[in-house]
Write a protein that holds these residues in place. Structure first.
Motif, PDB file in Angstrom:
ATOM      1  N   ILE A   1      46.697  55.186  38.629  1.00  0.00           N
ATOM      2  CA  ILE A   1      46.236  55.281  40.013  1.00  0.00           C
ATOM      3  C   ILE A   1      44.712  55.172  39.990  1.00  0.00           C
ATOM      4  N   GLY A   2      44.151  54.306  40.824  1.00  0.00           N
ATOM      5  CA  GLY A   2      42.698  54.208  40.900  1.00  0.00           C
ATOM      6  C   GLY A   2      42.265  52.786  41.142  1.00  0.00           C
ATOM      7  N   GLY A   3      40.973  52.540  40.928  1.00  0.00           N
ATOM      8  CA  GLY A   3      40.458  51.205  41.166  1.00  0.00           C
ATOM      9  C   GLY A   3      39.041  51.048  40.670  1.00  0.00           C
ATOM     10  N   PRO A   4      38.523  49.825  40.705  1.00  0.00           N
ATOM     11  CA  PRO A   4      37.175  49.549  40.211  1.00  0.00           C
ATOM     12  C   PRO A   4      36.114  49.741  41.289  1.00  0.00           C
ATOM     13  N   VAL A   5      34.856  49.734  40.855  1.00  0.00           N
ATOM     14  CA  VAL A   5      33.760  49.716  41.814  1.00  0.00           C
ATOM     15  C   VAL A   5      33.595  48.275  42.309  1.00  0.00           C
ATOM     16  N   PRO A   6      32.921  48.072  43.438  1.00  0.00           N
ATOM     17  CA  PRO A   6      32.812  46.721  44.006  1.00  0.00           C
ATOM     18  C   PRO A   6      31.692  45.904  43.372  1.00  0.00           C
ATOM     19  N   ALA A   7      31.644  45.870  42.030  1.00  0.00           N
ATOM     20  CA  ALA A   7      30.602  45.120  41.326  1.00  0.00           C
ATOM     21  C   ALA A   7      31.022  44.953  39.882  1.00  0.00           C
ATOM     22  N   LYS A   8      30.330  44.097  39.162  1.00  0.00           N
ATOM     23  CA  LYS A   8      30.516  44.004  37.720  1.00  0.00           C
ATOM     24  C   LYS A   8      29.144  43.990  37.064  1.00  0.00           C
ATOM     25  N   LEU A   9      29.112  44.260  35.772  1.00  0.00           N
ATOM     26  CA  LEU A   9      27.851  44.298  35.050  1.00  0.00           C
ATOM     27  C   LEU A   9      27.948  43.438  33.798  1.00  0.00           C
ATOM     28  N   HIS A  10      26.813  42.902  33.402  1.00  0.00           N
ATOM     29  CA  HIS A  10      26.709  42.139  32.157  1.00  0.00           C
ATOM     30  C   HIS A  10      25.822  42.944  31.224  1.00  0.00           C
TER      31      HIS A  10
END
Length: 608
Positions: free
Chosen positions: A199-208
């Protein structure tokens, strides 16, 4: 041909959760087989702080000093800077003062009121930690370790588990175990095999990220020595060792093509912040990766037949802010390790294993929610800067006001690595193996920021130095599977009452008589006796009411409860289930909400 193996406990995965689970079992005299799909330990710069609670547990495992020797030297601070950039026009806007372990040791001595940890925190990259611990695990005679084994399938019954692995030569290995601990990471095949969802989800961004070597300290540390610099653009630079190893993170749109990025140019832009890129001499780029911060928790930690347990990233995944990921995993593996050892040695009952989920899952839910709160706090100043363009570096009234606003916000929200209530104050409320205090039905105050010392049943016992000023009460606790009975009475009456019954039930008990330690007794809320579990948590405490004295105690039942042979009258998974319902309905702070984890795009390779 299938090669057959048999073991009491199979540990799948040799990241921090698996290594600690195997070591804990061995320290408790229990054999295990440790299987890991990779031939070597991680090269990824993941966790880089072992918090004070984990260091307390590492001290029990006798690995605390070794970790400090390979980690960042004790004199270096954990200071965190907030900067608009290292280039001309940029400046340090705010700072979190996070003192060195050396400072903390003196501070702990000076504040002997139970509010302090036994051990300071420690900086050490997970890559270094795993590489250091692996050969020590392989030397353990009670641990049979196999690297290069890929988990394939399992079948579980009421009496045990069979797991199949494939080694690097393509040969199949079948392991029969009484119990399995799945520590095989975020994409856990063990978790999937027992049908447990996340249960859950990611933040609305990604990082390199760019992990690199550079000795260009005069330019990198232009605004002073640091552990992290958070830039107003959302970029981050982390000092891994105070010598030459660093990790730079840059936020990107979800659809950004990372193949267009040059690693060195990326580092320059990170360091430049809201100003121009800041070139440095880079000696070597170690690894690069794109990853997406993701928060989720397993719906169940235990399989249907009660033979398989999830620990670490297989059970929960955190955003790095706060450093709760590996540290929560350490608590998981330490917990299930001593409980499995107790059951396999014969004195632990079935409720002891069932208590694992009831105790540890709410801790993970609270920790990962807190990591989302910290992440959102960083989003505040980045979004503010995005709205105002270049004002954060401008020598104008608007620029001054913006920098002042950011500084005030950062100073107010400074708990990211200071929240001792989260780190040390978690309590195992509702546990079936904790005897509640019926005289004090109201739980003491809990605060995520400040640890409030208490011997409330289920809480971590408060650390306090004894009269000699050197010996911690923690130093007197039992080793391995032993419970500890701390008796402050002049005639050790509780010890004399408990010892025969503990011997009859086969419960390993360390008697600790402290008749001349009034300060320790006061810190421990004036109780004559407190029973401590092998993980430093309070299992039971004596009455404050003289009328409810020793002669009225059902000692046989107390011991039967704390080892899982009888259930506590007030045990309940209610709070645990409430946490689950809340997360299902609302998701975690800082994320896009609950999503199908198989459809989350942008997770790092080591998360799959």
């Amino acid at each position: 041909m299938v090669v057959q193996h048999e073991t009491p406990v199979l540990v799948v995965g040799a990241g921090p959760a698996g290594l600690i689970a195997a070591l804990q079992l061995a320290e408790n005299g229990t054999k295990c087989l440790l299987a890991e799909r990779n031939l070597d330990t991680t090269k990824w710069p993941k966790m880089d702080i072992t918090n004070c609670r984990s260091m307390e547990l590492f001290k029990r495992l006798k690995i605390d000093q070794g970790l400090r020797e390979v980690g960042v030297p004790q004199q270096y601070s954990f200071d965190v800077h907030f900067s608009s950039g290292l280039s001309d026009g940029g400046e340090r806007i705010a700072k979190w003062d996070l003192p060195s372990p050396d400072w903390w040791r003196a501070h702990i001595k000076e504040h002997n009121d139970g509010s302090m940890p036994r051990e300071p925190y420690q900086r050490c990259s997970q890559a270094i930690f795993e590489a250091w611990l692996k050969p020590r695990i392989q030397e353990q005679p009670l641990i049979e370790s196999h690297f290069g084994w890929k988990f394939e399938t399992l079948s579980e019954s009421d009496t045990g588990v069979e797991c199949d692995f494939t080694d690097t030569a393509g040969e199949t290995h079948r392991v029969r175990a009484q119990y399995v601990v799945g520590c095989d990471g975020a994409g856990s095949r063990v978790r999937k095999a027992i049908g447990v969802d996340l249960i859950g989800g990611p933040v609305p961004a990604k990082l390199h990220l760019v992990h690199f070597k550079s000795r260009d300290l005069s330019r990198i540390q232009r605004q002073g020595q640091f552990w992290h610099i958070f830039f107003t653009t959302g970029h981050v630079i982390i000092s891994q060792d105070e010598v030459d190893t660093w990790t730079a993170h840059t936020p990107l749109p979800l659809d950004f093509d990372v193949s267009t990025l040059d690693p060195e140019e990326t580092v320059y832009r990170v360091l430049g912040g809201s100003s121009e890129p800041w070139p440095i001499k880079i000696d070597e780029v170690l690894v690069t990766s794109t990853w997406r911060p993701n928060i989720c928790i397993a719906e169940k930690y235990i399989s249907p037949h009660g033979r398989i347990f999830l620990s670490g990233d297989a059970a929960h995944q955190n955003i790095p802010t706060g450093g709760y990921g590996m540290n929560t995993a350490v608590g998981d593996s330490f917990d299930i390790g001593w409980k499995l050892a107790a059951v396999l040695s014969g004195y632990g009952g079935p409720l002891l294993l069932q208590s694992y989920e009831v105790e540890r899952r709410p801790v993970a839910a609270r920790n990962i929610e807190r990591s989302g709160v910290h992440w959102q706090q960083h989003s505040f100043y980045k979004e503010l800067v995005d709205k105002t363009g270049n004002a954060v570096t401008a020598t104008t009234a608007e620029g001054d006001g913006l920098r002042r606003q950011i500084a005030e916000y950062i100073t107010l929200h400074d708990g990211e690595n200071k929240d001792h209530g989260i780190e040390m104050g978690y309590r195992y409320n509702g546990s079936p193996v904790v005897v509640p205090d019926e005289e004090s039905p109201t739980e003491p105050e809990w605060n995520p920021e400040h640890y409030i010392p208490s011997t409330w049943p289920g809480a971590r016992a408060p650390h306090v130095f004894l009269k000699d000023g050197k010996t911690s009460i923690f130093d007197l606790f039992g080793q391995g599977r032993e419970f500890s009975l701390i008796d402050f009475t002049p005639d050790a009456r509780y010890i004399r009452a408990f010892e025969p019954e503990a011997k009859r039930q086969g419960v390993p008990l360390r008697p600790v008589s402290l008749p001349d330690e009034p300060h320790a007794k006061q810190v421990w809320e004036g109780r004559d006796a407190v029973l401590i579990r092998p993980d430093d948590h309070v299992a039971w405490r004596s009455s404050q009411n003289p009328a409810g004295g020793l002669e009225k105690l059902d000692i046989a039942r107390i011991l039967a409860v704390v080892v899982g042979k009888e259930s506590s009258r007030h045990s309940s998974a209610g709070a645990h289930q409430d946490d689950l319902a809340h997360v299902k309905a609302n998701g975690f702070t800082g994320t896009v909400g609950n999503v199908d984890q198989d459809k989350v795009e942008g997770l790092a390779p080591f998360q799959k």
